[in-house]
Design an enzyme around this catalytic site. Structure first.
Site, short mmCIF file in Angstrom:
data_model
loop_
_atom_site.label_atom_id
_atom_site.label_comp_id
_atom_site.label_asym_id
_atom_site.label_seq_id
_atom_site.Cartn_x
_atom_site.Cartn_y
_atom_site.Cartn_z
N ARG A 37 -118.91 -39.78 -91.67
CA ARG A 37 -119.55 -39.66 -92.44
C ARG A 37 -118.74 -38.64 -94.51
O ARG A 37 -118.79 -38.66 -95.15
CB ARG A 37 -120.86 -39.26 -92.92
CG ARG A 37 -121.32 -40.78 -92.17
CD ARG A 37 -122.88 -40.70 -91.34
NE ARG A 37 -123.15 -39.43 -90.70
CZ ARG A 37 -123.91 -39.70 -89.55
NH1 ARG A 37 -123.56 -41.72 -89.14
NH2 ARG A 37 -124.12 -39.18 -87.96
N PHE A 39 -124.48 -51.94 -92.75
CA PHE A 39 -124.83 -51.35 -91.64
C PHE A 39 -124.92 -50.60 -91.80
O PHE A 39 -124.92 -49.14 -91.34
CB PHE A 39 -123.95 -51.92 -90.50
CG PHE A 39 -124.16 -53.70 -90.27
CD1 PHE A 39 -124.46 -54.05 -89.84
CD2 PHE A 39 -122.52 -53.60 -90.62
CE1 PHE A 39 -123.94 -56.00 -89.38
CE2 PHE A 39 -121.89 -54.75 -91.01
CZ PHE A 39 -122.84 -55.78 -90.24
N ASP A 90 -128.81 -53.10 -94.71
CA ASP A 90 -129.94 -53.55 -93.11
C ASP A 90 -130.69 -53.95 -92.49
O ASP A 90 -130.96 -55.34 -93.56
CB ASP A 90 -129.96 -51.86 -92.68
CG ASP A 90 -129.41 -51.96 -90.69
OD1 ASP A 90 -128.59 -51.03 -90.47
OD2 ASP A 90 -130.49 -52.11 -90.18
N SER A 91 -130.50 -55.05 -91.58
CA SER A 91 -131.33 -55.91 -91.39
C SER A 91 -132.61 -54.86 -90.58
O SER A 91 -133.62 -55.76 -89.99
CB SER A 91 -130.61 -56.77 -90.17
OG SER A 91 -130.37 -56.38 -89.43
N ASP A 146 -120.31 -50.34 -90.70
CA ASP A 146 -119.90 -49.86 -89.80
C ASP A 146 -120.94 -50.98 -88.53
O ASP A 146 -122.59 -50.49 -87.92
CB ASP A 146 -121.14 -49.21 -89.95
CG ASP A 146 -121.20 -47.63 -88.50
OD1 ASP A 146 -120.18 -48.31 -87.35
OD2 ASP A 146 -121.87 -46.60 -88.32
N CYS A 167 -117.29 -50.29 -82.37
CA CYS A 167 -117.50 -49.31 -81.22
C CYS A 167 -117.58 -50.47 -80.16
O CYS A 167 -118.82 -49.84 -79.49
CB CYS A 167 -119.32 -48.43 -81.69
SG CYS A 167 -120.75 -50.14 -81.86
#
Ligand code: SAH
Length: 393
Positions: A206, A225, A247-248, A297, A337
């Site tokens: 970040r 995300f 984002d969800s 991400d 990730c």
């Protein structure tokens, strides 16, 4: 004392001090969940002391490769102490950090994050579950803190046959907290947030993103995300004029929106979309939109190598779409990730996304988890978070 005898040839990884013993490597022997066992080669040679997991594919996890080591509360406290001491030598620009990172700190299955004066722990293997009380005491003892919250509610715990467990283990108080990271502040709820509440591992990426925004004067940024908007706030801090975040998760988005104001930025500089990233990227392309910088991400698409194929297609798809949305000279911060996708494969996936998008780019930086999420020489699986900074030609 119970003994686990391995199949012929299966001692090799333990001799290299890799801590996992798979079910397929065990010739005979068993024990209760979390019980300490003596692991021996087929020929009867001592290999390790390990915690037994009767139901998991990872049937035992090594505590120590030293035959003279007793596995007891003082030993575990010494591991906790060592891990916390290491953090004092790492470069961590935050009052929130990972204190214990499982296998990398010699404590397989234990994750402990510190948010100011509050600890949040995940006990994810039978071994650390069995020693929970002693580990909780050691954590408070070594940090001088009084509050420890448990967030043992993950799917990996199910694979161990352990029920979810959440709530205060020691002390009590509010679960809504604020952390300071680099030059910004972010809030979280340790009771309801993802994992232990926040993605500490992306702290320095970040910061890198903020630095890029400043150096390259981003006008339009897209943060995919976004969770609670860490990269959004970083971009605004770096001077990006406008950030769109997707984002969800509605609660995560609400928090992200609040973080813009909390950090003193005008709300008009950010908008938030409760939507699927893939679908949003496609509709942005149809609308002819473009961005100076994009963050990708995503969550873990491939928890293990067995999921790598399908995950590779999903990664490739979003990277292809994102590359198409960048202006020439634009910047993509792209991450995986997934433990099942290594750095080399991730590079190949992004390369083939670029091929399909008809776009080439410079890889200007490789990124990884923040230093408080270390990998070690003996445990390459510790490298789960990989990132590439791509600058399109
Ligand atoms: N970049 C974030 C962490 C991202 S975690 C940070 O710096 O804090 C991954 C996020 O992806 C989660 O918030 C999850 O809600 C979201 N997510 C998962 N699948 C999604 C999808 N298909 N579309 C949009 N968001 C999704």
């Amino acid at each position: 004392m119970k003994i686990i005898r391995l199949r012929d040839g299966k001692e090799r990884s333990l001799l290299r001090r890799h801590p996992w013993i798979f079910d397929s490597a065990v010739a005979k022997g068993g024990a209760d969940a979390g019980e300490t066992v003596r692991v021996e080669s087929h020929a009867g040679q001592f290999l390790a002391w390990a915690a037994f997991s009767p139901l998991s594919k990872i049937r035992a996890r090594a505590w120590s490769f030293d035959e003279t080591q007793r596995i007891d509360a003082p030993f575990l406290e010494s591991l906790v102490h060592k891990a916390i001491q290491a953090r004092a030598r790492f470069d961590i620009q935050s009052d929130a950090m990972r204190l214990i990172h499982g296998e990398s700190d010699g404590l397989p299955g234990l994750v402990v994050d510190r948010y100011g004066d509050t600890l949040v722990a995940q006990f994810l293997s039978s071994g650390v579950e069995r020693w929970k009380a002693q580990l909780a005491d050691a954590l408070l003892q070594c940090t001088g803190l009084t509050r420890l919250y448990e967030r043992s509610d993950t799917s990996s715990r199910q694979r161990e046959g352990l029920p979810p467990a959440t709530g205060w283990l020691r002390g009590s108080g509010p679960t809504e907290l604020t952390l300071r990271e680099h030059d910004w502040q972010l809030t979280l709820d340790i009771a309801t947030g993802h994992k232990t509440g926040f993605y500490l591992d992306q702290r320095d990426s970040r910061k890198q993103f903020a630095d890029h925004a400043r150096r390259l004067s981003f006008e339009r940024v897209l943060n995919c995300f976004c969770y609670t908007g860490g990269f959004t706030v970083a971009a605004l801090h770096g001077g990006a004029q406008h950030v769109t975040s997707i984002d969800s998760s509605a609660p995560a988005l609400a928090r992200a929106q609040a973080h813009v104001v909390l950090n003193g930025f005008a709300p008009e500089r950010a908008d938030f979309l409760d939507a699927d990233v893939n679908a949003s990227l496609r509709s942005f392309i149809e609308q002819g939109r473009s961005f100076d910088a994009i963050v990708l991400d995503p969550p873990k698409f491939a928890p293990t190598a067995a999921h790598a194929d399908r995950a590779a297609r999903a990664y490739k798809d979003i990277n292809r779409l994102a590359l198409k949305l960048l202006v020439p000279g634009g910047v993509l911060f792209t991450f995986s990730c997934s433990g099942g996708i290594n750095a080399d494969l991730f590079h190949k996936i992004v390369a083939s996304a670029g091929m399909d998008a008809g776009i080439d780019g410079y890889i200007t930086q490789r990124l990884g988890g923040a230093p408080d999420h270390p990998m070690t020489i003996n445990f390459p699986e510790g490298e789960y978070l990989k990132g590439l900074v791509v600058m399109t030609k």
